[in-house]
Design a protein around this motif. Structure first.
Motif, short mmCIF file in Angstrom:
data_model
loop_
_atom_site.label_atom_id
_atom_site.label_comp_id
_atom_site.label_asym_id
_atom_site.label_seq_id
_atom_site.Cartn_x
_atom_site.Cartn_y
_atom_site.Cartn_z
N PHE A 1 67.82 7.59 54.74
CA PHE A 1 69.04 7.24 55.74
C PHE A 1 70.07 5.86 55.14
O PHE A 1 70.91 5.73 55.22
CB PHE A 1 68.43 6.76 57.02
N ASN B 1 77.60 9.53 65.88
CA ASN B 1 76.94 8.04 65.52
C ASN B 1 75.49 8.44 66.10
O ASN B 1 74.94 7.62 67.31
CB ASN B 1 77.63 7.01 66.33
N LEU C 1 71.07 8.89 65.07
CA LEU C 1 69.96 9.15 64.15
C LEU C 1 68.73 9.82 64.81
O LEU C 1 68.22 9.29 65.74
CB LEU C 1 69.26 7.99 63.51
N VAL D 1 73.83 5.27 63.88
CA VAL D 1 74.14 5.23 62.66
C VAL D 1 74.66 3.98 62.20
O VAL D 1 73.97 3.06 61.26
CB VAL D 1 75.03 6.46 61.99
N THR E 1 71.56 15.81 62.69
CA THR E 1 71.34 14.82 63.05
C THR E 1 70.29 14.04 62.14
O THR E 1 69.70 12.94 62.29
CB THR E 1 70.70 14.60 64.53
N ALA F 1 74.32 11.34 58.73
CA ALA F 1 74.46 10.03 58.71
C ALA F 1 75.09 9.46 57.60
O ALA F 1 76.01 8.56 57.66
CB ALA F 1 73.01 9.41 58.57
N TYR G 1 78.78 10.37 58.39
CA TYR G 1 79.18 9.18 59.33
C TYR G 1 79.58 8.01 58.64
O TYR G 1 80.73 7.20 58.66
CB TYR G 1 78.19 9.17 60.39
N GLN G 2 78.72 7.51 57.70
CA GLN G 2 79.03 6.19 57.15
C GLN G 2 79.95 6.37 56.01
O GLN G 2 80.67 5.25 55.80
CB GLN G 2 77.58 5.78 56.51
#
Length: 216
Positions: free
Chosen positions: A46, A85, A87, A104, A140, A145, A148-149
């Motif tokens: 992650f 957003n 985890l 996240v 998820t 992650a 999203y990032q």
């Protein structure tokens, strides 16, 4: 147009990951006219995957970032629309971390949407005989992650325009051979699909009008 591809190392007991195989194979080929591309292989972790992705973006300054991951059970190249957003890890990542219910990015938006021309990409892949669909969940785990990032990072750089998104691909035939009744896709088909995807992003700055969505 400078393109950064990422794939992942194996995880979940697998000895290979078709996302890594596909992006490395693609980036060993001559790129289309007006395109240069590079691939990076990320750990299924992650935290570190996002750090390495951001380092690569800072170093390469790409115009397009395409992250690719394996999603066993998928039957087509899945163009992810949204990253959330959250985890929520059913299994630990490769560092041993197994978050549950965490954000996240603390304080970040609930979700980000891909800024790729997904409907145009879907149409082009299907016209070339490559199974493709738009997906409305990236899960998820580490793939969600990372997406999203990625989009969070790009949103923080409005002075450096860059498009980005995430693509899930099925198991390879070699992986599926040990999993009865499990869908698979050859690396060659994935590579062909990713090449078409880049061409489509080169052609379309905005998406086409077409029906999409699901009823479930």
């Amino acid at each position: 147009m400078k393109v950064l591809f990422t794939g992942f190392e194996p995880f979940g007991g697998e000895s290979s990951n078709p996302s890594a195989e596909a992006v490395l194979q693609l980036c060993s080929q001559n790129a289309p006219a007006g395109v240069s591309w590079q691939a990076r292989i990320l750990p299924v972790e992650f935290k570190r995957s996002a750090e390495l992705l951001n380092d690569a973006i800072s170093q390469l300054q790409p115009d397009l970032v395409l992250c690719v991951g394996q999603a066993g059970g998928r039957t087509a190249i899945c163009l992810e629309q949204v990253a959330i957003n959250l985890l929520e890890a059913r299994i630990a990542d490769n560092s041993g971390w197994q978050p549950s219910g965490e954000a996240v990015v603390s304080g970040g938006p609930a979700a980000y949407f891909s800024n790729l021309p997904l409907k145009a990409i879907r149409a082009q892949l299907q016209q070339n005989g490559i199974p493709a669909q738009i997906s409305y969940t990236a899960g998820t785990y580490v793939c969600n992650a990372l997406m999203y990032q990625l989009l969070h990072s790009l949103a923080a750089r409005p002075d450096q325009p860059c498009r980005g998104g995430f693509i899930h691909i099925p198991f390879s035939p070699e992986q599926a051979a040990a999993k009865p009744d499990t869908a698979s896709m050859t690396i060659a088909t994935v590579v062909a699909g990713l090449r078409q995807l880049v061409l489509c992003c080169q052609q379309y700055q905005t998406d086409i009008k077409a029906s999409a969505g699901t009823l479930d």
